[in-house]
Write an enzyme that holds these catalytic residues in place. Structure first.
Site, PDB file in Angstrom:
ATOM      1  N   ASP A  89      29.329 -33.767 -83.462  1.00 24.55           N
ATOM      2  CA  ASP A  89      28.388 -32.903 -84.179  1.00 24.55           C
ATOM      3  C   ASP A  89      29.060 -31.610 -84.630  1.00 24.55           C
ATOM      4  O   ASP A  89      29.424 -30.765 -83.805  1.00 24.55           O
ATOM      5  CB  ASP A  89      27.197 -32.587 -83.280  1.00 24.55           C
ATOM      6  CG  ASP A  89      26.101 -31.822 -84.005  1.00 24.55           C
ATOM      7  OD1 ASP A  89      26.193 -31.691 -85.240  1.00 24.55           O
ATOM      8  OD2 ASP A  89      25.159 -31.360 -83.349  1.00 24.55           O
ATOM      9  N   ASP A 119      27.813 -30.857 -93.009  1.00 33.13           N
ATOM     10  CA  ASP A 119      27.289 -31.212 -91.688  1.00 33.13           C
ATOM     11  C   ASP A 119      27.402 -32.710 -91.451  1.00 33.13           C
ATOM     12  O   ASP A 119      27.005 -33.514 -92.290  1.00 33.13           O
ATOM     13  CB  ASP A 119      25.830 -30.765 -91.569  1.00 33.13           C
ATOM     14  CG  ASP A 119      25.258 -31.008 -90.182  1.00 33.13           C
ATOM     15  OD1 ASP A 119      25.951 -30.712 -89.192  1.00 33.13           O
ATOM     16  OD2 ASP A 119      24.132 -31.509 -90.091  1.00 33.13           O
TER      17      ASP A 119
END
Length: 523
Positions: A182, A403
């Site tokens: 992440d 992201d």
């Protein structure tokens, strides 16, 4: 006679050359110039993308094997990377059809974006994470892990919601665990025994008492002080107050460190903050990595043991190992294949990325990787979007981040409308279909094997362009041939380049030289 024959030969060559020019001109009237063909349209292979989507439903993740290691150079760490839908799961849950799978993905994506937007808004507003008060759904329940921490338990459906994972070794001896990768998080953590309230995971829950390298961090350690929310546990007893209260000032400076990672939607993970040995790929173990040993971790998703944080803060994994650069390539989410996540302590690879853009940092929010976007194009034509739609303003609001956990790219409403309208104008000949979830531009391609659609590109300073493959912005949403434009509007000032648009492209973060690289077909 010989001279006369030579003259006739020259006339014949002249006539043949005229015929060639005439033929070439006629052909050119039917085919657009090569440069125009390559910049205005892209081919979507409907048959191939739909077949891959349907194969994803029949894949058996329980029987799959994901290796822990691969060959490495001495200055790099590399490990395989997989789509989350191919994570082995002991509960055998499968979606009944591809539309159900799509809706589940979009539901997770919406929760992820809400969390990111909330975190950004709080940071811009000067609200510290330690100021947040968790919101219980119905009632607060005590956290009784290790007879210690107390605090309200809330639903964490978007907690660290990641779409790609890898096999990571934790502890000594190393225990292989599936962990989410992440770029939107700074604190790595895993579920730990004893478990007060943990979700189901594929691997056995990590037991720190079985690891010789596990070492709790003290409250006065630099790692503990770097946490947004922390509390202190005395060596002889545990506090009766919640960790949120302790973080507000009731904790002391002695004893071991307790952590809490809070997200904008109120979900969080709580536990002991410690150092542990981490093994990535076939590299040598990395010792003394600060990691959360969570005793209450709700809402990540069934299967993964925790999260490997790749954000830009001081506690992220790249920061802790002093990586000068790292890169990943995200395979198609419907593919069981793997690619790699690579870290380098040396200078970035000599092979330059195909497209580079400035890596920007937001003084109010150091976690996210902002990229300098100057505009977008559809069908080779620049869209009329003001530069302010992609810029970070003086307050720290706005900008564009890359992201790994967000699926669908979000654009400010004005920018999205310009993109959507131009794309619709370029696909007027395709049969339309009803919108699906957050997608409002869809097509019925059930009778097509391939279609030509307008190109879509991101533009960066110095006239650089990242032109997306058609399958990265027109995607199947069911098993019957409905395809939708995979962009969505947001009312928030922050824009996000999601992983659907990144698929098949190696994204490299050159932390030393502050640049982001995009190299297609380098998985």
């Amino acid at each position: 006679m010989a001279e006369d024959g030579t003259h006739r030969h020259r006339i014949l060559l002249f006539l043949l050359s005229l015929l060639a020019l005439s033929t070439s001109s006629a052909v050119s009237r039917h085919l657009p110039p090569r440069s125009t063909r390559s910049t205005t349209t892209a081919t979507l292979d409907v048959s191939a993308t739909l077949a891959q989507a349907l194969r994803a439903l029949s894949f058996d993740p329980v029987s799959s094997h994901h290796p822990l290691s691969r060959n490495l150079s001495s200055s790099a760490i590399s490990l395989p990377l997989h789509s989350r839908d191919f994570l082995p799961s002991s509960d055998g849950h499968r979606h009944p059809d591809y539309k159900a799978l799509t809706l589940a993905r979009l539901g997770r994506d919406a929760a992820r974006v809400r969390s990111i937007v909330a975190r950004a808004a709080l940071a811009v507003g000067g609200v510290a994470a330690s100021d947040l008060k968790p919101i219980a759904e119905e009632k607060a329940l005590p956290i009784a892990a290790a007879e210690s921490i107390e605090g309200p338990v809330v639903s964490g459906t978007s907690l660290g919601s990641g779409e790609y994972f890898s096999r990571v070794g934790v502890g000594s001896p190393a225990k292989p665990l599936y962990m989410v990768l992440d770029t939107g998080s700074d604190v790595s953590w895993i579920q730990c025994a004893p478990c007060a309230d943990c979700y189901q995971q594929t691997d056995p829950v990590f037991d720190p008492s079985a690891s010789s390298s596990y070492a709790p961090l003290s409250c006065d350690s630099s790692q503990c002080r770097s946490l947004d929310i922390s509390a202190c546990r005395n060596s002889s007893s545990y506090p009766s107050s919640s960790i949120s209260a302790a973080a507000s000032g009731s904790g002391g400076s002695e004893g071991s460190c307790l952590y809490q990672v809070s997200y904008g939607d109120g979900s969080y993970t709580v536990g002991d903050f410690a150092t542990e040995t981490v093994t990535l790929g076939g590299s040598d173990p990395v010792s003394s990595v600060a990691i959360g040993c969570g005793h209450d971790n709700e809402g990540l998703f069934v299967g993964a043991a925790g999260l490997l944080a790749l954000g830009g803060g001081p506690l992220s994994f790249p920061s802790q190992i002093s990586a000068r650069s790292f890169s990943y390539c995200l395979v198609d989410r419907d593919s069981p294949a793997s690619s790699t996540l690579d870290f380098s302590a040396a200078s970035p690879s000599v092979a330059a990325p195909a497209v580079t853009a400035p890596l920007l940092r937001n003084r109010r929010l150091e976690t996210f990787y902002y990229v300098g976007v100057t505009g977008m194009s559809v069908g080779g034509e620049m869209l009329s979007i003001p530069p302010s739609a992609f810029a970070v303003d003086e307050s720290g609001a706005g900008g564009v981040i890359v992201d790994s956990g967000t699926a669908v790219t979000r654009l400010q409403e004005e920018a999205y409308s310009a993109l959507r309208d131009a794309f619709r104008a370029g696909t007027a000949s395709l049969p339309s279909a009803s919108g699906v979830s957050l997608f409002d531009t869809c097509y019925d391609l059930s009778s097509r094997t391939s279609v030509e659609v307008p190109t879509v590109g991101f533009h960066f300073p110095s006239r650089r362009e990242l032109r997306l493959p058609a399958k990265n912005y027109l995607i199947p949403v069911d098993g019957s041939g409905t395809y939708c434009l995979a962009f969505a509007p947001t009312s928030a000032p922050l824009s996000i380049i999601g992983n659907v648009q990144q698929q098949g492209t190696r994204v490299s973060f050159d932390l030393e030289n502050a640049s982001v690289g995009f190299t297609p077909n380098k998985c």
